[in-house]
Motif scaffolding. Structure first.
Motif, PDB file in Angstrom:
ATOM      1  N   GLN A  54       2.190   3.003   2.548  1.00 35.34           N
ATOM      2  CA  GLN A  54       1.923   3.827   3.378  1.00 35.34           C
ATOM      3  C   GLN A  54       3.375   4.292   3.952  1.00 35.34           C
ATOM      4  OE1 GLN A  54      -2.011   2.432   5.134  1.00 35.34           O
ATOM      5  NE2 GLN A  54      -1.815   4.542   5.707  1.00 35.34           N
ATOM      6  N   ARG A 103       1.404   9.664  12.232  1.00 36.86           N
ATOM      7  CA  ARG A 103       0.802   8.561  11.314  1.00 36.86           C
ATOM      8  C   ARG A 103      -0.527   9.251  10.792  1.00 36.86           C
ATOM      9  NH1 ARG A 103       0.207   2.531  14.082  1.00 36.86           N
ATOM     10  NH2 ARG A 103      -0.973   2.283  12.174  1.00 36.86           N
ATOM     11  N   HIS A 153       5.116   8.479   7.194  1.00 33.14           N
ATOM     12  CA  HIS A 153       3.747   7.644   6.782  1.00 33.14           C
ATOM     13  C   HIS A 153       2.829   8.541   6.064  1.00 33.14           C
ATOM     14  CE1 HIS A 153       0.359   5.651   8.305  1.00 33.14           C
ATOM     15  NE2 HIS A 153       0.946   4.683   7.903  1.00 33.14           N
ATOM     16  N   GLU A 173      -1.211   8.483   3.763  1.00 33.83           N
ATOM     17  CA  GLU A 173      -2.317   7.946   3.927  1.00 33.83           C
ATOM     18  C   GLU A 173      -2.365   6.763   2.827  1.00 33.83           C
ATOM     19  OE1 GLU A 173      -5.449  10.965   3.055  1.00 33.83           O
ATOM     20  OE2 GLU A 173      -5.019  11.887   4.953  1.00 33.83           O
ATOM     21  N   ARG A 174      -3.261   5.832   2.854  1.00 36.41           N
ATOM     22  CA  ARG A 174      -3.404   4.894   1.803  1.00 36.41           C
ATOM     23  C   ARG A 174      -4.175   5.602   0.539  1.00 36.41           C
ATOM     24  NH1 ARG A 174      -4.637  -0.644   0.042  1.00 36.41           N
ATOM     25  NH2 ARG A 174      -3.569  -1.594   2.098  1.00 36.41           N
ATOM     26  N   ASP A 223      -3.294   7.435   9.740  1.00 32.19           N
ATOM     27  CA  ASP A 223      -4.239   6.443   9.984  1.00 32.19           C
ATOM     28  C   ASP A 223      -5.425   6.983  10.654  1.00 32.19           C
ATOM     29  OD1 ASP A 223      -3.277   4.262   8.434  1.00 32.19           O
ATOM     30  OD2 ASP A 223      -2.013   3.817  10.118  1.00 32.19           O
ATOM     31  N   ARG A 260       6.675   4.790  12.404  1.00 27.52           N
ATOM     32  CA  ARG A 260       5.809   5.682  11.769  1.00 27.52           C
ATOM     33  C   ARG A 260       5.446   7.236  12.630  1.00 27.52           C
ATOM     34  NH1 ARG A 260       1.692   1.060  10.356  1.00 27.52           N
ATOM     35  NH2 ARG A 260       2.397   0.677  12.393  1.00 27.52           N
ATOM     36  N   ASP A 301       0.767  -1.263  -0.066  1.00 27.14           N
ATOM     37  CA  ASP A 301      -0.174  -0.032   0.083  1.00 27.14           C
ATOM     38  C   ASP A 301       0.864   1.307  -0.057  1.00 27.14           C
ATOM     39  OD1 ASP A 301       0.834   0.094   2.547  1.00 27.14           O
ATOM     40  OD2 ASP A 301      -0.971  -0.444   3.523  1.00 27.14           O
TER      41      ASP A 301
END
Length: 237
Positions: A98, A124, A195, A197-198, A126, A121, A96
């Motif tokens: 990330q 992050r 890090h 985002e997807r 997420d 990370r 992915d």
């Protein structure tokens, strides 16, 4: 000895990400501090991942692949990478992306002194639930392993291959790689990395396999630690 690096990329239904994987890892390889190649491990994908992987490998000699007959999980994919690598170092990054392949160079700066170097990370990207569950899971795992790692699930690692190949993998053990290196009397270090985002595809881990699954794996690790065989040869003829 001059180091060389195999970058292991587990793939499970990541067709939307694979062209980007090729671009970004090709860019890294062209500027890497060590001779590098990529091993894509297709973990029984049911989308177009395998076809794309084969196309990538056919057109790029730095890319190779292993294809599973069915889905075995992330730990199995990483183990297959360890088993098939022929270089002095093995790296790991998720498909992915990330984390950035360029940050492998941050880890390489320390691999001479350490046997495993893992990313942490920073900032992050997420969701709150994912971040919180990971924080709790890391705290629980750390209380079992005492490995000092803040983010053992970070998908950016470099390990000396001779240590990686001695890890007796079980399902879920990808969360315990630093602890398993310590069982070999190895040295581990964590380094802050970027890090992101997807941007495509969907996450393969939910609340169960971020919290309850890892808790059960901690008990498996304790059993492994008690039974683990480690020795050094003093002499032979």
């Amino acid at each position: 000895m001059t180091n060389s690096l195999t970058i292991i990329v587990p793939v499970y239904n990541e067709a939307d990400n694979l062209q980007r994987v090729e671009r970004e890892l090709s860019a890294y390889i062209s500027s890497s501090k060590v001779e590098s190649s990529v091993l894509l491990v297709n973990d029984g994908s049911t989308d177009e991942s395998l076809r794309i992987i084969k196309d990538i490998c056919a057109s790029n000699p730095k890319f190779h692949y292993v294809n599973f007959d069915k889905n075995y999980g992330l730990s199995a994919a990483i183990k297959a990478g360890f088993d098939h690598a022929t270089t002095s170092l093995v790296g790991y990054i998720d498909s992915d992306l990330q984390t950035s392949p360029m940050d492998f160079d941050l880890l390489l700066e320390h691999i001479g002194e350490y046997d495993l170097v893992t990313g942490v990370r920073s900032q992050r990207k997420d969701s709150f639930v994912k971040n919180m569950s990971s924080t709790i899971a890391n705290g629980i795992r750390r209380s079992f392993t005492h490995d000092g790692m803040d983010d053992t699930g970070c998908p950016l690692k470099i390990i000396k291959a001779d240590h990686a190949k001695r890890i007796p993998m079980f399902k879920g053990l990808h969360r315990f790689l630093p602890a398993m290196i310590l069982l070999q009397n190895g040295k581990v270090k964590q380094v802050p990395v970027q890090h992101f985002e997807r941007v495509a595809g969907t996450a393969k881990f939910g609340l169960w396999n971020r919290l309850l699954g890892p808790l059960m794996d901690c008990f498996a690790y304790l059993w492994m630690k008690k039974k683990y065989i480690n020795y050094k040869v003093a002499d032979k003829a």
